[in-house]
Design a protein around this motif. Structure first.
Motif, PDB file in Angstrom:
ATOM      1  N   LEU A  36       0.710  -1.149   0.004  1.00  0.00           N
ATOM      2  CA  LEU A  36       0.194  -0.040   0.086  1.00  0.00           C
ATOM      3  C   LEU A  36       1.041   1.141   0.006  1.00  0.00           C
ATOM      4  O   LEU A  36       0.480   2.197  -0.762  1.00  0.00           O
ATOM      5  CB  LEU A  36      -0.919  -0.068   1.276  1.00  0.00           C
ATOM      6  CG  LEU A  36      -1.844   1.191   1.425  1.00  0.00           C
ATOM      7  CD1 LEU A  36      -2.881   1.164  -0.038  1.00  0.00           C
ATOM      8  CD2 LEU A  36      -2.774   1.024   2.516  1.00  0.00           C
ATOM      9  N   HIS A  37       1.793   1.094   0.796  1.00  0.00           N
ATOM     10  CA  HIS A  37       2.785   2.466   0.947  1.00  0.00           C
ATOM     11  C   HIS A  37       3.316   2.643  -0.510  1.00  0.00           C
ATOM     12  O   HIS A  37       3.794   3.681  -0.965  1.00  0.00           O
ATOM     13  CB  HIS A  37       3.949   2.167   1.879  1.00  0.00           C
ATOM     14  CG  HIS A  37       4.789   3.371   2.194  1.00  0.00           C
ATOM     15  ND1 HIS A  37       6.114   3.358   1.476  1.00  0.00           N
ATOM     16  CD2 HIS A  37       4.519   4.454   2.675  1.00  0.00           C
ATOM     17  CE1 HIS A  37       6.642   4.769   1.874  1.00  0.00           C
ATOM     18  NE2 HIS A  37       5.713   5.447   2.585  1.00  0.00           N
ATOM     19  N   LEU A  38       3.879   1.554  -1.168  1.00  0.00           N
ATOM     20  CA  LEU A  38       4.545   1.413  -2.540  1.00  0.00           C
ATOM     21  C   LEU A  38       3.512   2.136  -3.507  1.00  0.00           C
ATOM     22  O   LEU A  38       3.762   3.105  -4.176  1.00  0.00           O
ATOM     23  CB  LEU A  38       4.981   0.557  -2.933  1.00  0.00           C
ATOM     24  CG  LEU A  38       5.682   0.108  -4.055  1.00  0.00           C
ATOM     25  CD1 LEU A  38       7.039   0.826  -4.450  1.00  0.00           C
ATOM     26  CD2 LEU A  38       5.883  -1.130  -4.547  1.00  0.00           C
ATOM     27  N   THR A  39       2.391   1.583  -3.629  1.00  0.00           N
ATOM     28  CA  THR A  39       1.451   2.072  -4.597  1.00  0.00           C
ATOM     29  C   THR A  39       0.856   3.490  -4.509  1.00  0.00           C
ATOM     30  O   THR A  39       0.537   4.131  -5.141  1.00  0.00           O
ATOM     31  CB  THR A  39       0.319   1.072  -4.637  1.00  0.00           C
ATOM     32  OG1 THR A  39      -0.199   0.851  -3.430  1.00  0.00           O
ATOM     33  CG2 THR A  39       0.974  -0.441  -5.208  1.00  0.00           C
ATOM     34  N   ALA A  40       0.746   3.841  -3.021  1.00  0.00           N
ATOM     35  CA  ALA A  40       0.261   5.157  -2.932  1.00  0.00           C
ATOM     36  C   ALA A  40       1.167   6.169  -3.232  1.00  0.00           C
ATOM     37  O   ALA A  40       0.764   7.198  -3.709  1.00  0.00           O
ATOM     38  CB  ALA A  40      -0.053   5.248  -1.288  1.00  0.00           C
ATOM     39  N   GLY A  41       2.534   5.918  -2.796  1.00  0.00           N
ATOM     40  CA  GLY A  41       3.406   6.717  -3.313  1.00  0.00           C
ATOM     41  C   GLY A  41       3.700   6.968  -4.844  1.00  0.00           C
ATOM     42  O   GLY A  41       4.319   7.879  -5.486  1.00  0.00           O
ATOM     43  N   ALA A  42       3.468   5.851  -5.494  1.00  0.00           N
ATOM     44  CA  ALA A  42       3.634   5.989  -6.973  1.00  0.00           C
ATOM     45  C   ALA A  42       2.233   6.443  -7.551  1.00  0.00           C
ATOM     46  O   ALA A  42       2.075   6.695  -8.706  1.00  0.00           O
ATOM     47  CB  ALA A  42       3.761   4.436  -7.453  1.00  0.00           C
TER      48      ALA A  42
END
Length: 69
Positions: A36-42
């Motif tokens: 979730l952190h990775l995709t939110a940042g992207a």
């Protein structure tokens, strides 16, 4: 491959990979929570929505040194 699909916003591939990894056990919520952190940042809203809705990832969860998603 799973993280790449998530960060690329490829929801269809992500769904297929998650099903393969899970083997029908239904216990991947913990494994996908970090994505979730990775995709939110992207900025991949579709993947974020999939993770939250499908796996009920807690967007208020605390991870790594007290930071939230």
């Amino acid at each position: 491959m799973l993280l790449e699909a998530a960060s690329d916003g490829d929801v269809d591939l992500l769904k297929r990979l998650v099903r393969l990894l899970d083997g029908g056990k239904g216990c991947l919520a913990e494994a996908v929570a970090g994505m979730l952190h990775l995709t939110a940042g992207a900025g991949e809203l579709a993947v974020c929505r999939y993770l939250v809705e499908e796996f009920r990832v807690d967007v208020n969860a605390i991870y790594n040194e007290g930071r939230s998603f």
